[in-house]
Design a protein around this motif. Structure first.
Motif, mmCIF file in Angstrom:
data_model
loop_
_atom_site.group_PDB
_atom_site.id
_atom_site.type_symbol
_atom_site.label_atom_id
_atom_site.label_comp_id
_atom_site.label_asym_id
_atom_site.label_seq_id
_atom_site.Cartn_x
_atom_site.Cartn_y
_atom_site.Cartn_z
ATOM 1 N N UNK A 135 0.847 -1.269 -0.046
ATOM 2 C CA UNK A 135 0.029 -0.126 -0.005
ATOM 3 C C UNK A 135 0.934 1.239 -0.012
ATOM 4 N N UNK A 136 2.000 1.274 0.962
ATOM 5 C CA UNK A 136 2.722 2.416 0.942
ATOM 6 C C UNK A 136 3.533 2.485 -0.526
ATOM 7 N N UNK A 137 3.833 1.299 -0.926
ATOM 8 C CA UNK A 137 4.692 1.508 -2.402
ATOM 9 C C UNK A 137 3.434 2.084 -3.577
ATOM 10 N N UNK A 138 2.357 1.623 -3.568
ATOM 11 C CA UNK A 138 1.530 2.262 -4.508
ATOM 12 C C UNK A 138 1.128 3.723 -4.261
ATOM 13 N N UNK A 162 -3.509 3.683 -11.249
ATOM 14 C CA UNK A 162 -3.764 3.076 -12.524
ATOM 15 C C UNK A 162 -4.921 1.782 -12.476
ATOM 16 N N UNK A 163 -5.426 1.366 -13.493
ATOM 17 C CA UNK A 163 -6.318 0.116 -13.298
ATOM 18 C C UNK A 163 -5.664 -0.960 -12.738
ATOM 19 N N UNK A 164 -4.405 -1.304 -13.046
ATOM 20 C CA UNK A 164 -3.629 -2.295 -12.363
ATOM 21 C C UNK A 164 -3.438 -2.110 -10.881
ATOM 22 N N UNK A 165 -3.069 -0.839 -10.488
ATOM 23 C CA UNK A 165 -2.996 -0.536 -9.088
ATOM 24 C C UNK A 165 -4.133 -0.859 -8.263
#
Length: 158
Positions: free
Chosen positions: A55-58, A99-102
């Motif tokens: 979550x932090x990375x995204x 993004x959609x993938x995220x």
């Protein structure tokens, strides 16, 4: 609501030093991205340390993407001052977005996986009758109605 990344972590990912105005924008971007992450995950954590690291990375990826191009330009020219926005980002152009993938990754972190779901459906005020393995019930108003054989074993009825 927790903010999942710090300004210092975001600064470490950038190629330049932020000035005071960019720091203000970065701080609000971290808040916005954290709020969006909670929305897509479907739950909140009491503090950032208890949230999954992904979550932090995204959140940091979304903030870096926003700070690299805060207005959402897809085309720019120095001569004759041409700027352009693309339709691929749509309403997200110039804002913090995933993004959609995220978004799919965040939904999976929250336990929401896309796919088929089966739900048992029954008629109102209906009662279940015990079914003998291998036989299908037949409508009762018919005189001398018997159960119809559905070739199955006693151990594994379906």
């Amino acid at each position: 609501m927790a903010i999942f990344a710090t300004l210092e972590e975001l600064k470490a990912r950038l190629d330049w030093t932020l000035d005071a105005d960019e720091e203000r924008i970065a701080t609000s971007a971290l808040e916005d991205a954290s709020d969006l992450a909670v929305h897509y995950v479907g739950r909140d954590w009491p503090d950032a340390a208890s949230a999954p690291r992904l979550v932090r990375t995204l959140v940091l990826k979304a903030c870096k993407r926003h700070l690299n191009n805060p207005s959402g330009y897809v085309q720019s020219r120095a001569g004759d001052e041409t700027l352009g926005w693309g339709d691929d980002q749509g309403e997200n152009a110039g804002t913090v977005y995933f993004t959609a993938d995220e978004q799919k990754l965040l939904a999976e972190i929250g336990g929401r996986k896309p796919g088929l779901v089966s739900a048992e459906v029954t008629a109102w005020r209906s009662q279940r009758r015990p079914v003998t393995a291998g036989l299908v019930p037949v409508a009762q108003p018919v005189p001398e109605a018997k159960e119809f054989p559905l070739f199955a074993e006693e151990v594994e009825p379906w």
